[in-house]
Design a protein around this motif. Structure first.
Motif, short mmCIF file in Angstrom:
data_model
loop_
_atom_site.label_atom_id
_atom_site.label_comp_id
_atom_site.label_asym_id
_atom_site.label_seq_id
_atom_site.Cartn_x
_atom_site.Cartn_y
_atom_site.Cartn_z
N VAL A 173 2.50 -51.84 -30.19
CA VAL A 173 1.29 -51.05 -30.46
C VAL A 173 1.66 -49.59 -30.65
O VAL A 173 1.16 -48.91 -31.57
CB VAL A 173 0.27 -51.21 -29.29
CG1 VAL A 173 -0.81 -50.14 -29.37
CG2 VAL A 173 -0.34 -52.60 -29.31
N ASP A 174 2.57 -49.10 -29.83
CA ASP A 174 3.00 -47.71 -29.95
C ASP A 174 3.67 -47.45 -31.29
O ASP A 174 3.43 -46.42 -31.92
CB ASP A 174 3.96 -47.38 -28.80
CG ASP A 174 4.29 -45.90 -28.73
OD1 ASP A 174 3.35 -45.09 -28.84
OD2 ASP A 174 5.48 -45.56 -28.57
N ARG A 175 4.47 -48.40 -31.74
CA ARG A 175 5.14 -48.22 -33.04
C ARG A 175 4.13 -48.11 -34.18
O ARG A 175 4.33 -47.36 -35.12
CB ARG A 175 6.11 -49.39 -33.32
CG ARG A 175 7.48 -49.20 -32.70
CD ARG A 175 8.47 -50.24 -33.19
NE ARG A 175 8.21 -51.57 -32.63
CZ ARG A 175 8.60 -51.94 -31.40
NH1 ARG A 175 9.26 -51.11 -30.63
NH2 ARG A 175 8.33 -53.15 -30.96
N VAL A 176 3.05 -48.85 -34.06
CA VAL A 176 2.06 -48.85 -35.15
C VAL A 176 1.09 -47.66 -35.04
O VAL A 176 0.75 -47.03 -36.03
CB VAL A 176 1.25 -50.18 -35.13
CG1 VAL A 176 0.08 -50.12 -36.11
CG2 VAL A 176 2.17 -51.36 -35.43
N PHE A 177 0.68 -47.35 -33.79
CA PHE A 177 -0.46 -46.43 -33.63
C PHE A 177 -0.11 -45.02 -33.20
O PHE A 177 -0.97 -44.14 -33.23
CB PHE A 177 -1.44 -47.01 -32.61
CG PHE A 177 -2.24 -48.17 -33.12
CD1 PHE A 177 -3.40 -47.95 -33.85
CD2 PHE A 177 -1.84 -49.47 -32.89
CE1 PHE A 177 -4.14 -49.01 -34.33
CE2 PHE A 177 -2.58 -50.54 -33.37
CZ PHE A 177 -3.73 -50.31 -34.09
N SER A 178 1.12 -44.78 -32.78
CA SER A 178 1.42 -43.48 -32.20
C SER A 178 1.19 -42.34 -33.18
O SER A 178 1.68 -42.36 -34.32
CB SER A 178 2.87 -43.42 -31.71
OG SER A 178 3.15 -42.12 -31.26
N GLU B 288 -4.62 -55.17 -36.97
CA GLU B 288 -5.07 -54.48 -35.75
C GLU B 288 -5.53 -53.04 -36.04
O GLU B 288 -6.37 -52.50 -35.33
CB GLU B 288 -3.96 -54.44 -34.70
CG GLU B 288 -3.69 -55.78 -34.02
CD GLU B 288 -2.83 -56.71 -34.87
OE1 GLU B 288 -2.27 -56.24 -35.89
OE2 GLU B 288 -2.73 -57.90 -34.52
N VAL B 289 -4.96 -52.44 -37.08
CA VAL B 289 -5.36 -51.06 -37.39
C VAL B 289 -6.82 -51.03 -37.83
O VAL B 289 -7.61 -50.20 -37.38
CB VAL B 289 -4.44 -50.45 -38.47
CG1 VAL B 289 -4.91 -49.05 -38.83
CG2 VAL B 289 -3.00 -50.43 -37.98
N ALA B 290 -7.18 -51.98 -38.67
CA ALA B 290 -8.58 -52.06 -39.11
C ALA B 290 -9.49 -52.36 -37.92
O ALA B 290 -10.59 -51.80 -37.80
CB ALA B 290 -8.72 -53.14 -40.18
N GLU B 291 -9.00 -53.22 -37.03
CA GLU B 291 -9.80 -53.56 -35.84
C GLU B 291 -10.07 -52.30 -35.00
O GLU B 291 -11.21 -52.05 -34.58
CB GLU B 291 -9.04 -54.61 -35.01
CG GLU B 291 -9.78 -55.06 -33.77
CD GLU B 291 -8.96 -56.03 -32.92
OE1 GLU B 291 -7.96 -56.60 -33.42
OE2 GLU B 291 -9.30 -56.20 -31.74
N VAL B 292 -9.03 -51.53 -34.78
CA VAL B 292 -9.16 -50.32 -33.97
C VAL B 292 -10.07 -49.30 -34.64
O VAL B 292 -10.93 -48.68 -33.99
CB VAL B 292 -7.77 -49.72 -33.67
CG1 VAL B 292 -7.88 -48.26 -33.24
CG2 VAL B 292 -7.06 -50.55 -32.60
N LEU B 293 -9.94 -49.14 -35.94
CA LEU B 293 -10.79 -48.17 -36.64
C LEU B 293 -12.25 -48.64 -36.64
O LEU B 293 -13.17 -47.82 -36.58
CB LEU B 293 -10.29 -47.94 -38.06
CG LEU B 293 -8.92 -47.24 -38.14
CD1 LEU B 293 -8.49 -47.04 -39.59
CD2 LEU B 293 -8.93 -45.91 -37.40
N THR B 294 -12.46 -49.95 -36.70
CA THR B 294 -13.82 -50.48 -36.62
C THR B 294 -14.43 -50.19 -35.25
O THR B 294 -15.59 -49.78 -35.14
CB THR B 294 -13.81 -52.00 -36.89
OG1 THR B 294 -13.18 -52.22 -38.14
CG2 THR B 294 -15.21 -52.56 -36.91
N LEU B 295 -13.62 -50.42 -34.20
CA LEU B 295 -14.08 -50.09 -32.86
C LEU B 295 -14.42 -48.60 -32.76
O LEU B 295 -15.43 -48.21 -32.16
CB LEU B 295 -13.00 -50.42 -31.83
CG LEU B 295 -12.86 -51.87 -31.40
CD1 LEU B 295 -11.56 -52.07 -30.63
CD2 LEU B 295 -14.05 -52.28 -30.55
#
Lengths: 264, 159
Positions: free
Chosen positions: A54-59, A83-90
């Motif tokens: 997650v850190d590699r993708v989102f940091s 997961e990036v789309a999921e997080v931005l949707t949240l």
């Protein structure tokens, strides 16, 4: 000198694990069958591996992370993991439900709009990683990351996890405790990092509030609500009171406190 | 069985009752629940449901300096879900237990809504009892700040 009341099974011995990832200390407390088993340790490794990914993708601290590149418009959302789309949707949902006090795209220090989903990622990532522990039979867990945590207790006769809430003005002390069997606790404030949280509507740090703690079922939403409530400053407790199924604690700038019950 | 109900029924007002006296809840945005102490009814005494195993002196117990275990039963308080009464056990100056001796017979919907207990405010005499805590929630602790944190102390104790 046990605090265990009669009629409640004595809690099993708690085994603890600590490692660091995403610049955060990750603490795990396990009790029950796999507290000290190879399977328990494997699940802990899985949790840490997932958080590292997650850190590699989102940091936002890594210029080469997908989210950093997305913020510079070097890549499209569709190019990245789902997961990036999921997080931005949240994040978008939290922005709507908080009346805009929370936002993943907001004014940065130089007046530019910056993409910073960190306010979503931490709670979401830890709740998601905690599912690696769900498979552990007859085992209770409490997984914490930099002051936010998700717990599970399988047997209703076991004592709940005892969660201490830090005093924002004196982090070596507790301002409150809360028992949680299965659920999440998240706290937002500025105790350890200085004024890094801003009201997305103004771009300025909120006034009047020192910390907001939210207890709820999901760490994703406890964390989002704690951040959004904190950002609302003097409106923190009133707004939190409108959120379904949460309870919480607001410590005000003058050191007084307000307890918030779940809204009916 | 009673324990189950404690955490799944409305503990929220209860806790405010106990500790609301010692803290200021008159801050901006005080929600309805936090103003519950105002609804305190003066009915005190032991409840039939209370399995009291200790001598039961009344009055405020938290200020006591002896090491004796004391159980104090609070007044019955009317809440929106019905009457609530709690019992505090203290050992010396330390709060060791909180039991709900009377709780509302709310419907199951209420029980669901009140899934989570309210935090119990810690006063000076009860502070820093990290030994009685499993995990700490606080404003983001970074790896750099971790060593000074309460959580680090807990983790150390368990390793």
């Amino acid at each position: 000198m046990s605090g265990t009341p009669a009629g409640t099974a004595a809690p099993d011995r708690v085994h603890r694990f600590v490692e660091h990832v995403m610049g955060l200390p990750i603490s795990l407390a396990l009790r029950g069958r796999h507290a000290d088993s190879a399977e328990g340790r494997r699940a802990w490794s899985d949790v840490m591996a997932e958080l590292a990914e997650v850190d590699r993708v989102f940091s936002t601290y890594r210029p080469d992370s997908f989210v950093s590149r997305l913020g510079r418009d070097e890549v499209c959302l569709e190019d990245g993991p789902p997961e990036v789309a999921e997080v931005l949707t949240l994040g978008a949902r939290a922005e709507r439900e908080s009346g805009g006090s929370f936002a993943v795209r907001r004014l940065g220090p130089e007046g530019r709009t910056v993409l910073d989903p960190s306010g979503v990622v931490k709670g979401w990532a830890v709740e998601r990683a905690s599912r690696r522990l769900d498979a552990l039979e007859a085992t209770d867990y409490c997984l914490g990351a930099g002051g936010d945590l998700q717990c599970r207790t399988l047997d209703a006769a076991t004592a709940p996890w005892r969660i201490g809430i830090e005093d924002p003005y004196e982090p070596s002390r507790l301002v409150a405790q809360v028992p949680v069997r299965t659920g999440a606790v998240a706290t937002s404030g500025t105790a350890h990092r200085g004024a890094h949280l801003v009201d997305a509507r103004t771009g300025r740090p909120p006034a009047g509030v020192a910390s907001v703690t939210v207890i709820g079922r999901s760490l994703t939403w406890a964390d989002l609500d704690a951040t959004a409530a904190y950002a609302r400053g003097r409106d923190a407790a009133r707004w939190l009171g409108t959120r379904p199924g949460r309870s919480g604690l607001v410590v005000w700038a003058d050191g007084t406190t307000t307890l918030v019950g779940p809204s009916a | 069985m009673r324990r189950i109900v404690i955490w799944f029924a409305s503990t929220l007002t209860v806790v405010v009752l106990l500790f609301g006296y010692h803290t200021s809840t008159n801050s901006p945005g005080t929600p309805a629940a936090a103003s519950a102490p105002a609804a305190t009814a003066p009915t005190s005494g032991s409840s039939s449901a209370a399995p009291s195993s200790s001598p039961t002196p009344s009055a405020s117990s938290i200020g006591s300096t002896s090491d004796a275990t004391r159980t104090t039963t609070g007044p019955v308080v009317q809440t929106r879900w019905g009457p609530v009464q709690v019992e505090l056990t203290t050992q010396g100056r330390k709060l060791t237990d909180v039991q709900v001796v009377q709780y509302p017979n709310g419907n199951s919907k209420d029980a669901e809504i009140n899934d989570y207990a309210l935090p119990v405010l810690v006063k000076d005499t009860l502070a820093a009892q990290s030994a009685n805590i499993d995990m700490v929630s606080g404003a983001t602790v970074t790896s750099t700040g971790y060593l000074q944190s309460l959580q680090a102390a807990l983790d150390d104790a368990g390793l």
